[in-house]
Design an enzyme around this catalytic site. Structure first.
Site, PDB file in Angstrom:
ATOM      1  N   LYS A   1       1.019  -1.346   0.148  1.00  0.00           N
ATOM      2  CA  LYS A   1      -0.084  -0.284   0.102  1.00  0.00           C
ATOM      3  C   LYS A   1       0.570   1.035  -0.358  1.00  0.00           C
ATOM      4  O   LYS A   1       0.660   1.834  -0.873  1.00  0.00           O
ATOM      5  CB  LYS A   1      -1.144  -0.606   1.229  1.00  0.00           C
ATOM      6  CG  LYS A   1      -1.931   1.064   1.146  1.00  0.00           C
ATOM      7  CD  LYS A   1      -3.751   1.084   1.127  1.00  0.00           C
ATOM      8  CE  LYS A   1      -4.187   2.542   1.188  1.00  0.00           C
ATOM      9  NZ  LYS A   1      -4.578   3.108   2.257  1.00  0.00           N
TER      10      LYS A   1
ATOM     11  N   ASN B   1       0.246   9.204  -5.032  1.00  0.00           N
ATOM     12  CA  ASN B   1      -0.042  10.642  -4.016  1.00  0.00           C
ATOM     13  C   ASN B   1       0.469  11.766  -4.478  1.00  0.00           C
ATOM     14  O   ASN B   1      -0.334  12.939  -4.834  1.00  0.00           O
ATOM     15  CB  ASN B   1      -0.349  10.451  -2.612  1.00  0.00           C
ATOM     16  CG  ASN B   1      -1.293   9.057  -2.522  1.00  0.00           C
ATOM     17  OD1 ASN B   1      -2.025   8.143  -3.558  1.00  0.00           O
ATOM     18  ND2 ASN B   1      -1.153   8.669  -1.145  1.00  0.00           N
TER      19      ASN B   1
HETATM   20  P1  NAD Z   1      -8.667  11.501  11.107  1.00  0.00           P
HETATM   21  O1  NAD Z   1      -7.736  13.029  10.811  1.00  0.00           O
HETATM   22  O2  NAD Z   1     -10.229  11.934  10.599  1.00  0.00           O
HETATM   23  O3  NAD Z   1      -9.053  10.809  12.449  1.00  0.00           O
HETATM   24  C1  NAD Z   1      -7.934  10.538  13.380  1.00  0.00           C
HETATM   25  C2  NAD Z   1      -8.908  10.685  14.495  1.00  0.00           C
HETATM   26  O4  NAD Z   1      -7.723  10.636  16.223  1.00  0.00           O
HETATM   27  C3  NAD Z   1      -9.117  12.976  15.155  1.00  0.00           C
HETATM   28  O5  NAD Z   1     -10.413  12.573  15.304  1.00  0.00           O
HETATM   29  C4  NAD Z   1      -8.011  13.109  15.470  1.00  0.00           C
HETATM   30  O6  NAD Z   1      -8.394  14.373  16.124  1.00  0.00           O
HETATM   31  C5  NAD Z   1      -8.167  12.218  16.503  1.00  0.00           C
HETATM   32  N1  NAD Z   1      -6.431  12.143  17.610  1.00  0.00           N
HETATM   33  C6  NAD Z   1      -5.704  12.068  17.095  1.00  0.00           C
HETATM   34  N2  NAD Z   1      -4.876  11.846  18.386  1.00  0.00           N
HETATM   35  C7  NAD Z   1      -5.964  12.131  19.408  1.00  0.00           C
HETATM   36  C8  NAD Z   1      -5.810  12.317  20.326  1.00  0.00           C
HETATM   37  N3  NAD Z   1      -3.927  11.683  21.132  1.00  0.00           N
HETATM   38  N4  NAD Z   1      -7.079  11.894  21.364  1.00  0.00           N
HETATM   39  C9  NAD Z   1      -7.937  11.531  20.753  1.00  0.00           C
HETATM   40  N5  NAD Z   1      -7.858  11.890  19.757  1.00  0.00           N
HETATM   41  C10 NAD Z   1      -6.992  11.818  19.424  1.00  0.00           C
HETATM   42  O7  NAD Z   1      -7.659  10.073  10.645  1.00  0.00           O
HETATM   43  P2  NAD Z   1      -8.344   8.839   9.108  1.00  0.00           P
HETATM   44  O8  NAD Z   1      -9.362   9.011   8.031  1.00  0.00           O
HETATM   45  O9  NAD Z   1      -9.579   8.749   9.834  1.00  0.00           O
HETATM   46  O10 NAD Z   1      -7.316   8.589   9.312  1.00  0.00           O
HETATM   47  C11 NAD Z   1      -7.209   7.376  10.001  1.00  0.00           C
HETATM   48  C12 NAD Z   1      -5.831   6.823   9.091  1.00  0.00           C
HETATM   49  O11 NAD Z   1      -6.067   5.695   8.368  1.00  0.00           O
HETATM   50  C13 NAD Z   1      -4.581   7.348   8.712  1.00  0.00           C
HETATM   51  O12 NAD Z   1      -3.475   7.272   8.281  1.00  0.00           O
HETATM   52  C14 NAD Z   1      -5.085   7.286   7.323  1.00  0.00           C
HETATM   53  O13 NAD Z   1      -3.991   7.307   6.327  1.00  0.00           O
HETATM   54  C15 NAD Z   1      -6.046   5.482   7.264  1.00  0.00           C
HETATM   55  N6  NAD Z   1      -6.931   5.535   6.005  1.00  0.00           N
HETATM   56  C16 NAD Z   1      -7.713   6.865   6.556  1.00  0.00           C
HETATM   57  C17 NAD Z   1      -8.395   6.272   5.208  1.00  0.00           C
HETATM   58  C18 NAD Z   1      -9.670   6.988   4.966  1.00  0.00           C
HETATM   59  O14 NAD Z   1     -10.929   6.964   4.045  1.00  0.00           O
HETATM   60  N7  NAD Z   1     -10.242   8.262   6.169  1.00  0.00           N
HETATM   61  C19 NAD Z   1      -8.960   4.993   3.983  1.00  0.00           C
HETATM   62  C20 NAD Z   1      -7.802   3.941   4.287  1.00  0.00           C
HETATM   63  C21 NAD Z   1      -6.905   4.333   5.652  1.00  0.00           C
HETATM   64  O1  KPL Z   2      -4.726   4.922  -1.135  1.00  0.00           O
HETATM   65  C1  KPL Z   2      -5.159   5.873  -2.095  1.00  0.00           C
HETATM   66  C2  KPL Z   2      -5.731   6.713  -1.446  1.00  0.00           C
HETATM   67  O2  KPL Z   2      -5.875   8.104  -1.783  1.00  0.00           O
HETATM   68  O3  KPL Z   2      -4.434   7.924  -0.531  1.00  0.00           O
HETATM   69  C3  KPL Z   2      -5.089   5.531  -3.212  1.00  0.00           C
HETATM   70  C4  KPL Z   2      -6.391   5.756  -4.007  1.00  0.00           C
HETATM   71  C5  KPL Z   2      -4.518   3.885  -3.924  1.00  0.00           C
HETATM   72  C6  KPL Z   2      -4.236   6.105  -4.308  1.00  0.00           C
HETATM   73  O4  KPL Z   2      -3.131   6.042  -3.820  1.00  0.00           O
END
Ligand code: NAD
Ligand code: KPL
Length: 303
Positions: free
Chosen positions: A182, A190
């Site tokens: 990934k 990205n």
């Molecule tokens: P987000 O920013 O929406 O949520 C993270 C939350 O954690 C926020 O609300 C923030 O305030 C909270 N937080 C951080 N530190 C904290 C603390 N000490 N105490 C309490 N709350 C705390 O992030 P997300 O989109 O949910 O992403 C989380 C991870 O998942 C990231 O690494 C992201 O790349 C990965 N990810 C996200 C998606 C997606 O679609 N959103 C998909 C795949 C992977």
């Molecule tokens: O995971 C993704 C992102 O936007 O973070 C995709 C869609 C795979 C592009 O790298």
């Protein structure tokens, strides 16, 4: 057993709502009394699926609560994970399990080192969700979550909770392969979408740049002992570009909305690994240099 969920953001909410809907005990951990008051006023978490909102009045507490935690889903951004783990470490039972739901690499090992003794399960997810408003999350894309423990290959019994909650998942004895793959996909797509100011599909106009990055990432994965993650990388990147052509990458969205990126755990991790191995990967380094300049010009953090 209660699922404590830190991070009422996109993925934390997506997991918490589905676990609660299945009748499983869930408690949210919020940053502060102020956030807790906001949450109480909102009346719970709202998950919007196919346009239909459903509110879940999940119990919540702050980081300052001192009740023991047996199972924690840490669903923060990669750059927040270690601080959050440090804050919660005194509350984690000696045999607690922590599920680390972060993109990229580096943050999981840092947390696992800090929480020595507790089981740290690494997760890699292709599900998609975004925050529409405070405590309101849209489930934007079906996907899958792989989970695994680099130290202990046996699958935990609590996967039955994910089954009950309808969270598509699979235990993987090779979770690092999944995370590396990934990471490589994210590194190939990205940063270029940010630098060329385009949707993922816009990268079809830059086939040479994509191919050069994929070739270097393949070399890096092989040198890191991740041969399986390196297989057919270029083809897979082209497939993802086509499949997500209309989307903006997560990094593009972060930059355009003036949010901190996870660069340190994606491209930064890849470049640091290449450096440690003495590998020269000029295209990857050049993209990192250009991306850092781009972030600096917008006053965004470089890590
Ligand atoms: P987000 O920013 O929406 O949520 C993270 C939350 O954690 C926020 O609300 C923030 O305030 C909270 N937080 C951080 N530190 C904290 C603390 N000490 N105490 C309490 N709350 C705390 O992030 P997300 O989109 O949910 O992403 C989380 C991870 O998942 C990231 O690494 C992201 O790349 C990965 N990810 C996200 C998606 C997606 O679609 N959103 C998909 C795949 C992977
Ligand atoms: O995971 C993704 C992102 O936007 O973070 C995709 C869609 C795979 C592009 O790298």
């Amino acid at each position: 057993m209660t699922w404590h969920v830190l991070g009422a953001g996109s993925l934390g909410t997506l997991w918490a709502a589905r676990l609660a809907r299945a009748g499983l005990p869930v408690r949210l951990i919020l940053r502060s009394d102020e956030r807790l008051a906001d949450y109480t006023r909102a009346g719970g978490l709202t998950l919007i699926e196919q346009g239909a909102p459903q509110r879940y009045a999940i119990a919540a507490e702050t980081l300052d609560n001192d009740a023991p935690i047996q199972r924690l889903l840490l669903a923060s951004k990669a750059y927040d994970a270690l601080d959050a783990a440090k804050r919660l470490a005194p509350r984690l039972a000696q045999d607690a399990t922590v599920v680390l739901l972060q993109n990229g690499l580096g943050s999981q090992d840092a947390v696992a080192r800090h929480l020595q003794g507790r089981r740290c399960v690494y997760a890699s997810s292709t599900e998609g969700a975004f925050r529409q408003a405070d405590f309101q999350v849209v489930f934007a894309g079906a996907g899958h979550t792989w989970l695994g423990d680099p130290l202990r290959p046996t699958a935990p019994q609590w996967l039955a909770d994910l089954q009950a909650a309808g969270i598509p998942h699979q235990w993987s004895a090779e979770i690092l392969d999944k995370l590396w793959r990934k990471l490589a996909l994210n590194c190939a797509i990205n940063p270029l979408t940010v630098l060329h100011d385009c949707r993922n599909g816009g990268l079809r106009d830059y086939p040479g740049e994509v191919a050069s990055l994929c070739a270097e990432l393949t070399t890096l994965l092989q040198a890191c002992g991740q041969a399986a993650a390196a297989e057919h990388l270029h083809e897979d990147v082209l497939r993802v570009i086509d499949a997500t052509a209309a989307n903006y990458s997560s990094m593009y969205q972060d930059v355009s909305q003036g949010r901190r990126t996870e660069i340190r755990y994606l491209l930064g991790y890849a470049c640091a690994a290449a450096n440690d191995l003495g590998l020269s990967l000029p295209h990857l380094s050049d993209v990192q240099r250009r991306l850092l300049a781009h972030l600096a010009a917008r006053g965004l953090p470089l890590d």
